[in-house]
Scaffold this motif. Structure first.
Motif, PDB file in Angstrom:
ATOM      1  N   LEU A 127      13.957   1.190 -27.306  1.00 15.01           N
ATOM      2  CA  LEU A 127      12.876   1.293 -26.331  1.00 15.01           C
ATOM      3  C   LEU A 127      13.324   0.736 -24.979  1.00 15.01           C
ATOM      4  O   LEU A 127      12.997   1.303 -23.936  1.00 15.01           O
ATOM      5  N   LEU A 128      14.099  -0.327 -24.986  1.00 16.09           N
ATOM      6  CA  LEU A 128      14.494  -0.938 -23.710  1.00 16.09           C
ATOM      7  C   LEU A 128      15.315   0.044 -22.880  1.00 16.09           C
ATOM      8  O   LEU A 128      15.087   0.193 -21.670  1.00 16.09           O
ATOM      9  N   ASP A 129      16.264   0.730 -23.514  1.00 20.83           N
ATOM     10  CA  ASP A 129      17.064   1.706 -22.769  1.00 20.83           C
ATOM     11  C   ASP A 129      16.180   2.840 -22.257  1.00 20.83           C
ATOM     12  O   ASP A 129      16.353   3.321 -21.131  1.00 20.83           O
ATOM     13  N   HIS A 130      15.236   3.261 -23.080  1.00 23.54           N
ATOM     14  CA  HIS A 130      14.347   4.345 -22.650  1.00 23.54           C
ATOM     15  C   HIS A 130      13.551   3.908 -21.414  1.00 23.54           C
ATOM     16  O   HIS A 130      13.443   4.656 -20.436  1.00 23.54           O
ATOM     17  N   LEU A 131      13.017   2.701 -21.473  1.00 23.97           N
ATOM     18  CA  LEU A 131      12.202   2.229 -20.350  1.00 23.97           C
ATOM     19  C   LEU A 131      13.044   2.111 -19.084  1.00 23.97           C
ATOM     20  O   LEU A 131      12.675   2.622 -18.030  1.00 23.97           O
ATOM     21  N   ARG A 132      14.182   1.440 -19.208  1.00 20.93           N
ATOM     22  CA  ARG A 132      14.942   1.105 -18.001  1.00 20.93           C
ATOM     23  C   ARG A 132      15.755   2.290 -17.484  1.00 20.93           C
ATOM     24  O   ARG A 132      15.841   2.496 -16.280  1.00 20.93           O
ATOM     25  N   ILE A 133      16.361   3.068 -18.413  1.00 16.43           N
ATOM     26  CA  ILE A 133      17.284   4.120 -17.972  1.00 16.43           C
ATOM     27  C   ILE A 133      16.540   5.449 -17.782  1.00 16.43           C
ATOM     28  O   ILE A 133      16.622   6.066 -16.723  1.00 16.43           O
ATOM     29  N   ALA A 134      15.773   5.844 -18.800  1.00 12.26           N
ATOM     30  CA  ALA A 134      15.120   7.156 -18.703  1.00 12.26           C
ATOM     31  C   ALA A 134      13.899   7.100 -17.790  1.00 12.26           C
ATOM     32  O   ALA A 134      13.676   8.008 -17.000  1.00 12.26           O
ATOM     33  N   LYS A 135      13.117   6.047 -17.903  1.00 13.68           N
ATOM     34  CA  LYS A 135      11.846   6.012 -17.156  1.00 13.68           C
ATOM     35  C   LYS A 135      11.911   5.160 -15.893  1.00 13.68           C
ATOM     36  O   LYS A 135      10.928   5.111 -15.140  1.00 13.68           O
ATOM     37  N   ARG A 136      12.988   4.463 -15.692  1.00 11.55           N
ATOM     38  CA  ARG A 136      13.154   3.561 -14.533  1.00 11.55           C
ATOM     39  C   ARG A 136      12.017   2.539 -14.456  1.00 11.55           C
ATOM     40  O   ARG A 136      11.612   2.121 -13.358  1.00 11.55           O
TER      41      ARG A 136
ATOM     42  N   THR B 247      11.824  -0.704 -14.686  1.00 16.75           N
ATOM     43  CA  THR B 247      12.796  -1.790 -14.747  1.00 16.75           C
ATOM     44  C   THR B 247      12.160  -3.182 -14.687  1.00 16.75           C
ATOM     45  O   THR B 247      12.875  -4.180 -14.596  1.00 16.75           O
ATOM     46  N   GLY B 248      10.821  -3.222 -14.729  1.00 19.85           N
ATOM     47  CA  GLY B 248      10.163  -4.530 -14.820  1.00 19.85           C
ATOM     48  C   GLY B 248      10.524  -5.223 -16.115  1.00 19.85           C
ATOM     49  O   GLY B 248      10.629  -6.451 -16.179  1.00 19.85           O
ATOM     50  N   THR B 249      10.734  -4.468 -17.167  1.00 20.40           N
ATOM     51  CA  THR B 249      11.150  -5.032 -18.456  1.00 20.40           C
ATOM     52  C   THR B 249      12.644  -5.322 -18.371  1.00 20.40           C
ATOM     53  O   THR B 249      13.443  -4.424 -18.087  1.00 20.40           O
ATOM     54  N   LYS B 250      13.022  -6.573 -18.581  1.00 26.00           N
ATOM     55  CA  LYS B 250      14.411  -7.002 -18.342  1.00 26.00           C
ATOM     56  C   LYS B 250      15.245  -7.000 -19.627  1.00 26.00           C
ATOM     57  O   LYS B 250      14.702  -7.092 -20.728  1.00 26.00           O
ATOM     58  N   GLU B 251      16.564  -6.968 -19.427  1.00 25.70           N
ATOM     59  CA  GLU B 251      17.478  -7.121 -20.555  1.00 25.70           C
ATOM     60  C   GLU B 251      18.249  -8.422 -20.377  1.00 25.70           C
ATOM     61  O   GLU B 251      18.931  -8.611 -19.362  1.00 25.70           O
ATOM     62  N   GLY B 252      18.102  -9.322 -21.340  1.00 21.27           N
ATOM     63  CA  GLY B 252      18.848 -10.574 -21.305  1.00 21.27           C
ATOM     64  C   GLY B 252      19.893 -10.572 -22.396  1.00 21.27           C
ATOM     65  O   GLY B 252      21.068 -10.291 -22.170  1.00 21.27           O
TER      66      GLY B 252
ATOM     67  N   THR C 140       3.883  -1.793 -20.844  1.00 25.34           N
ATOM     68  CA  THR C 140       4.907  -2.577 -20.151  1.00 25.34           C
ATOM     69  C   THR C 140       4.267  -3.368 -19.008  1.00 25.34           C
ATOM     70  O   THR C 140       3.116  -3.143 -18.646  1.00 25.34           O
ATOM     71  N   ILE C 141       5.054  -4.215 -18.397  1.00 17.91           N
ATOM     72  CA  ILE C 141       4.577  -5.072 -17.297  1.00 17.91           C
ATOM     73  C   ILE C 141       3.988  -4.217 -16.160  1.00 17.91           C
ATOM     74  O   ILE C 141       3.030  -4.640 -15.495  1.00 17.91           O
ATOM     75  N   GLU C 142       4.517  -3.001 -15.970  1.00 15.54           N
ATOM     76  CA  GLU C 142       4.021  -2.147 -14.878  1.00 15.54           C
ATOM     77  C   GLU C 142       2.541  -1.796 -15.083  1.00 15.54           C
ATOM     78  O   GLU C 142       1.820  -1.556 -14.119  1.00 15.54           O
ATOM     79  N   HIS C 143       2.109  -1.785 -16.344  1.00 22.91           N
ATOM     80  CA  HIS C 143       0.730  -1.375 -16.651  1.00 22.91           C
ATOM     81  C   HIS C 143      -0.275  -2.473 -16.278  1.00 22.91           C
ATOM     82  O   HIS C 143      -1.480  -2.238 -16.291  1.00 22.91           O
TER      83      HIS C 143
ATOM     84  N   PHE D  55      13.652 -14.002 -13.664  1.00 21.80           N
ATOM     85  CA  PHE D  55      14.215 -13.058 -14.638  1.00 21.80           C
ATOM     86  C   PHE D  55      13.409 -13.038 -15.937  1.00 21.80           C
ATOM     87  O   PHE D  55      13.171 -11.995 -16.529  1.00 21.80           O
ATOM     88  N   CYS D  56      12.978 -14.222 -16.353  1.00 23.32           N
ATOM     89  CA  CYS D  56      12.228 -14.297 -17.617  1.00 23.32           C
ATOM     90  C   CYS D  56      10.768 -13.917 -17.426  1.00 23.32           C
ATOM     91  O   CYS D  56      10.040 -13.713 -18.394  1.00 23.32           O
ATOM     92  N   THR D  57      10.310 -13.866 -16.150  1.00 16.83           N
ATOM     93  CA  THR D  57       8.873 -13.845 -15.864  1.00 16.83           C
ATOM     94  C   THR D  57       8.117 -12.639 -16.439  1.00 16.83           C
ATOM     95  O   THR D  57       7.049 -12.818 -17.036  1.00 16.83           O
ATOM     96  N   PRO D  58       8.629 -11.405 -16.312  1.00 18.71           N
ATOM     97  CA  PRO D  58       7.862 -10.297 -16.897  1.00 18.71           C
ATOM     98  C   PRO D  58       7.648 -10.482 -18.408  1.00 18.71           C
ATOM     99  O   PRO D  58       6.549 -10.220 -18.920  1.00 18.71           O
ATOM    100  N   GLY D  59       8.675 -10.970 -19.085  1.00 16.97           N
ATOM    101  CA  GLY D  59       8.539 -11.179 -20.541  1.00 16.97           C
ATOM    102  C   GLY D  59       7.534 -12.282 -20.839  1.00 16.97           C
ATOM    103  O   GLY D  59       6.724 -12.169 -21.758  1.00 16.97           O
ATOM    104  N   ILE D  60       7.580 -13.344 -20.043  1.00 17.61           N
ATOM    105  CA  ILE D  60       6.637 -14.446 -20.256  1.00 17.61           C
ATOM    106  C   ILE D  60       5.219 -13.978 -19.954  1.00 17.61           C
ATOM    107  O   ILE D  60       4.280 -14.271 -20.704  1.00 17.61           O
TER     108      ILE D  60
END
Ligand SMILES: Cc1cc2nc3c(=O)[nH]c(=O)nc-3n(C[C@H](O)[C@H](O)[C@H](O)COP(=O)(O)OP(=O)(O)OC[C@H]3O[C@@H](n4cnc5c(N)ncnc54)[C@H](O)[C@@H]3O)c2cc1C
Ligand code: FES
Ligand code: FES
Length: 479
Positions: A28-37, A39-44, A87-90, A115-120
């Motif tokens: 899901l993370l790759d789909h969100l960030r790469i396919a849908k752009r 990018t609020g959801t981060k990869e750590g 996602t955070i964008e919503h 960096f951690c903020t959207p997840g928090i």
């Protein structure tokens, strides 16, 4: 003959998505960030540990629509069929402004590098919807799986408390739009098996058994909190992969006078309420397993099935006398849980078989249980040594003993010599001291970066001493 569908369907924020071009290992993370752009959801970490990728997933459970925090980095796309991904964008307001949970983070200085903020924020958002005035303990649990390296947690705790003052969840879009989302998700469910890009989603539990026959070499994927890492860390191919997370028939948790039966697909979070009702002493132990996001995804069935010597549930379940129920297209069989673990990487599971449920009998009168986990950190850490200890005491004499350990051998294993040191002896300090000495002869543990062999042996012995210190004191207090 089951009809198949060749696309997955889900809601992503406010939009319906139907995907044919998806592979079993796509996250899901790759789909969100790469396919849908998005990018609020981060990869750590990409392994479920840091929480930077936290999103909410809503699904139709027996009791209606439930939203849970999950780690998008180890959540496979195929498992989202029939779900609502938030996602955070919503969280952006209709006027483009901040959500009140975000506002609380700003007001309380809850973010530095960000960096951690959207997840928090997503974890606090889920908490805010569940609990209008969360206790510090609830806030701590919600943040168990979110790592912040710069701000420190005090301002974040303040933000969690302040969010409740800024508004009530009843006015939030996820509440207001509940009926529409439920209707949209229900419409997506057509009771068909889904087969797409090497991913198989059986129509129901019977079809799961059939799919295991159709694809005998398939990887079973329940919560993906182990298998996710095979992909993100080891680049291992997993197709064909049979997904089971959507099978409500595998998620039942049934408590009766005789037993607690946990379906193999029930997550830790789903099993928790009934488990703690039946075995209150497990409340603290359960909250030590992973963090909130992983407990929302990971299953007891997966923890048993993977055969790991350091899985947290097998020792305690063995000590409670649990029975494992297995199923295949040919039928069902049951065995004592301890017999399932044959050797390192070798379990009593035949081709086409899967774990259907684990059943824990209600303890007889006079039974006293405890479960202990020792790890480097309290939260979100893998076990060095875990134990389940259970004794039956009749007229001051220990008539039965079962002590099972994780982290001490190649499989979760009973300490037979320590048990023998207890049975027939008085329920007193001397008996547990004898067990503490005997357990050194039961195991020859390994040294690794988690703990040395000497340390593990000392911890195992001390678990018997702790058992007596706690239970003996409890008995004295009761007299
Ligand atoms: C950040 C993090 C922290 C963790 N912390 C802990 C911890 O504190 N304690 C702990 O014990 N574990 C921990 N784990 C490991 C993991 O969460 C558990 O082992 C979990 O219970 C696995 O369940 P799952 O549903 O996610 O399994 P999956 O990853 O879906 O599957 C795990 C294995 O079980 C098999 N399987 C799944 N369901 C079935 C079935 N019904 N029948 C047969 N085989 C099946 C799969 O094929 C695979 O081999 C952690 C993992 C992460 C990522
Ligand atoms: S990126 Fe760290 S938990 Fe997902
Ligand atoms: S604000 Fe920098 S990691 Fe949390």
């Amino acid at each position: 003959m089951t009809q198949h569908r060749d696309e997955i369907r889900f809601l992503l924020n406010g939009a319906e998505v139907a995907l044919r071009d998806v592979q079993a290992q796509d996250t899901l993370l790759d789909h969100l960030r790469i396919a849908k752009r998005l990018t609020g959801t981060k990869e750590g970490c990409a392994e479920g540990d840091c929480g930077a990728c936290t999103v909410l997933v809503g699904r139709l459970a027996e009791g209606g629509l439930v939203y849970e925090t999950v780690n998008a980095c180890i959540r496979f796309m195929a498992s989202l069929d029939g779900c609502h991904v938030v996602t955070i964008e919503h969280l952006r307001g209709a006027d483009g402004g901040l959500h009140l949970v975000q506002q609380a983070m700003v007001d309380q200085h809850g973010s530095q590098c960000g960096f951690c903020t959207p997840g928090i924020v997503m974890s606090l958002y889920a908490l805010w919807m569940q609990s209008a005035a969360p206790s510090d303990e609830e806030i701590g649990v919600a943040l168990q799986g979110n790592l912040c390296r710069c701000t420190g947690y005090e301002p974040i705790f303040k933000a969690a408390r302040a969010a409740a003052e800024l508004g009530k969840p009843e006015a939030d879009p996820l509440f207001v739009e509940r009926a529409e989302v439920t209707a949209a998700l229900s419409k997506m469910q057509d009771s068909k098996r889904v087969e797409v890009g090497g991913a198989i989603l059986p129509a129901d539990v019977a079809d799961f058994a059939q799919a295991m026959q159709d694809y005998p070499d398939a990887t079973i994927i329940a919560g993906a909190t182990d298998v996710g890492l095979w992909v993100t860390k080891m680049m291992k191919p997993i197709a064909p992969a049979i997904f089971t997370g959507h099978l409500n028939g595998l998620r039942n948790v049934a408590l009766s006078d005789r037993s607690l039966k946990i379906g193999a697909g029930a997550s830790y979070s789903e099993a928790e309420a009934q488990l703690v009702r039946a075995f209150p002493h497990l409340a603290d132990y359960w909250s030590r397993i992973a963090g909130w996001q992983v407990r929302n995804m990971g299953t007891v069935g997966g923890n048993i099935a993977n055969g790991s010597p350091i899985g947290d549930t097998p020792p305690v379940l063995i000590a409670l006398g649990a029975v494992l129920h297995l199923r295949s297209a040919k039928g069902q069989r049951s065995l004592p849980l301890e017999d399932y673990f044959i050797d390192y990487g070798k379990q009593d599971l035949q081709a086409g078989e899967f774990v259907e449920a684990v059943e824990i009998p209600m303890p007889e009168a006079g039974v006293i249980n405890a479960a202990y986990k020792v790890s480097k950190r309290r939260d979100e850490d893998i076990t060095a040594v875990a134990a389940g200890i259970s004794v039956r005491v009749v007229d001051g004499i220990i008539t039965q003993a079962c002590a099972a350990f994780g982290g001490m051998a190649a499989t979760p294993k009973r300490a037979k010599l320590a048990e023998a040191a207890l049975v027939g002896k008085g329920f007193g300090q001397a008996s547990f001291e004898a067990a503490a000495e005997a357990v050194a002869r039961d195991f020859s543990p390994l040294s690794d970066w988690r703990a040395s062999a000497e340390y593990r042996s000392m911890v195992a012995a001390n678990m018997f001493r702790r058992f007596w210190a706690e239970q003996g004191a409890a008995q004295e207090a009761a007299q």
